[in-house]
Design a protein around this motif. Sequence first.
Motif, mmCIF file in Angstrom:
data_model
loop_
_atom_site.group_PDB
_atom_site.id
_atom_site.type_symbol
_atom_site.label_atom_id
_atom_site.label_comp_id
_atom_site.label_asym_id
_atom_site.label_seq_id
_atom_site.Cartn_x
_atom_site.Cartn_y
_atom_site.Cartn_z
ATOM 1 N N LYS A 47 0.811 -1.219 0.000
ATOM 2 C CA LYS A 47 0.000 0.000 0.000
ATOM 3 C C LYS A 47 0.843 1.267 0.000
ATOM 4 O O LYS A 47 0.477 2.258 -0.605
ATOM 5 N N GLY A 48 1.996 1.227 0.650
ATOM 6 C CA GLY A 48 2.851 2.409 0.720
ATOM 7 C C GLY A 48 3.544 2.746 -0.582
ATOM 8 O O GLY A 48 4.072 3.841 -0.746
ATOM 9 N N GLY A 49 3.568 1.800 -1.510
ATOM 10 C CA GLY A 49 4.224 2.040 -2.798
ATOM 11 C C GLY A 49 5.736 1.939 -2.693
ATOM 12 O O GLY A 49 6.270 1.245 -1.829
ATOM 13 N N ILE A 50 6.403 2.659 -3.571
ATOM 14 C CA ILE A 50 7.860 2.611 -3.624
ATOM 15 C C ILE A 50 8.412 3.734 -2.747
ATOM 16 O O ILE A 50 8.482 4.887 -3.160
ATOM 17 N N THR A 51 8.795 3.374 -1.542
ATOM 18 C CA THR A 51 9.313 4.351 -0.585
ATOM 19 C C THR A 51 10.845 4.288 -0.560
ATOM 20 O O THR A 51 11.449 3.407 -1.167
ATOM 21 N N GLU A 52 11.445 5.194 0.175
ATOM 22 C CA GLU A 52 12.903 5.200 0.323
ATOM 23 C C GLU A 52 13.379 3.914 1.005
ATOM 24 O O GLU A 52 14.444 3.401 0.695
ATOM 25 N N ASN A 53 12.566 3.397 1.942
ATOM 26 C CA ASN A 53 12.928 2.145 2.621
ATOM 27 C C ASN A 53 12.951 0.964 1.660
ATOM 28 O O ASN A 53 13.821 0.106 1.744
ATOM 29 N N VAL A 54 11.982 0.917 0.749
ATOM 30 C CA VAL A 54 11.944 -0.163 -0.245
ATOM 31 C C VAL A 54 13.163 -0.070 -1.152
ATOM 32 O O VAL A 54 13.837 -1.078 -1.422
ATOM 33 N N ILE A 55 13.476 1.133 -1.604
ATOM 34 C CA ILE A 55 14.639 1.333 -2.482
ATOM 35 C C ILE A 55 15.923 0.957 -1.761
ATOM 36 O O ILE A 55 16.796 0.294 -2.324
#
Length: 102
Positions: free
Chosen positions: A26-34
Amino acid sequence: MAISSKQRAQLRGLAMSEDTIVQVGKGGITENVIASVNAALKARELVKGRVLETCEYSPREVLDALCEACEAEPVQVIGTKFVIFKRNHADPKIELVKNKKK
């Protein structure tokens, strides 16, 4: 570094035995995901991820965005799963097949 179709096929085969280690929801592509994708690419070179139903983006959009953010190569998208590759020049883990020149 662009990868050839033979190299892409080799990576798809290797990805079949890999576990899914990245989930985009749900949060999409965040800095944490990257950041987590970058860390996984540095450690493994080949990362398999999954896009959850709650994500507003399609798996192809997620793959393209992560590849651009991480300067990686897209390998494949099947259903909700995607595979990304990035060569670790300092400590290579995967030996790619060579391109034959005619």
